[in-house]
Scaffold this motif. Structure first.
Motif: not given
Length: 227
Positions: A55-56, A101-106
């Motif tokens: 999930f985001r 948190t990297k590369p996306s906050h998931l």
């Protein structure tokens, strides 16, 4: 929808519903802390087989600080609307495996061990795979062949392959022809109310204009209801 009861075991139908979840669609997460329960909305990213779900991370600028409700080994409840497929909302409990948190906050979670579902429609629908021919109600010109995926006395949802040359239009009045028996054809009249698509098919929602008694008679003829 009430808090999920503790039970374990996914049926094939449960798995089908989970696998119908689409990336980039909204999902609600219910978080609990020492002082409160909070529901936030974010985005479903995907799943890795039955190993995990992704999930985001919700926007803290909108929902406020969430770190005390989202961390490793914390349980959360997710709710997702299967509006493209069954008109249901499904809910399930999962445990957080990892927050990146990297590369996306998931948020990475366990795969559900059970789900709870609730029909959002005002009336129940029968799941079907009925072939029907779609005609324009004004001219009787054939539009295309389709498959009815579910149906009730008030409407239905049908699919059309994307390769069809002619496609129905929103708010178009249509007739749907069904082969009720080898020597008898019946039809329902309705209006195209909405449309969606995936990689293979177009999906249309039809609101019936035919009286409910006649729809029920047709459903009996094609053995979808009894009595």
């Amino acid at each position: 929808m009430a808090i999920l009861q503790e039970k374990v075991g996914l049926t094939n139908e449960d798995l089908k519903k989970i696998r119908s979840m689409r990336p980039s669609r909204p999902i609600d997460l219910q978080l609990t802390t020492a002082t409160t329960t909070k529901r936030v909305r974010t985005e479903f990213v995907g799943m890795d087989g039955t190993r995990c779900m992704i999930f985001r991370y919700p926007d803290e600028g909108k929902w406020g600080p969430l770190g005390d409700g989202i961390f490793k080994d914390k349980e959360i409840i997710a709710r997702y609307i299967l509006e493209d497929d069954t008109g249901e909302i499904i809910a399930f409990k999962v445990s957080i495996i990892l927050v990146t948190t990297k590369p996306s906050h998931l948020i990475f979670t366990s795969f559900p061990l059970f789900i709870q579902s609730h029909d959002l429609r005002a009336e129940p629908r029968a799941n079907t795979r009925i072939a029907t021919r779609l005609l324009d109600a004004q001219s009787d010109a054939v539009i295309c062949d389709s498959v009815v995926l579910d149906i009730s006395v008030n409407g239905c949802r049908m699919s059309i392959k994307k390769g069809s040359v002619i496609k129905p239009k929103l708010r178009q009045a249509v007739k749907m022809y069904f082969a009720a028996s080898k020597d008898k054809y019946s039809f329902l009249e309705g209006t195209i109310m909405n449309s969606k698509s995936d990689e293979v098919c177009l999906y249309y929602g039809v609101k019936f204009e035919t009286p409910a008694e006649e729809v029920n008679k047709l459903l009996r003829d094609i053995m979808l209801v009894t009595g």
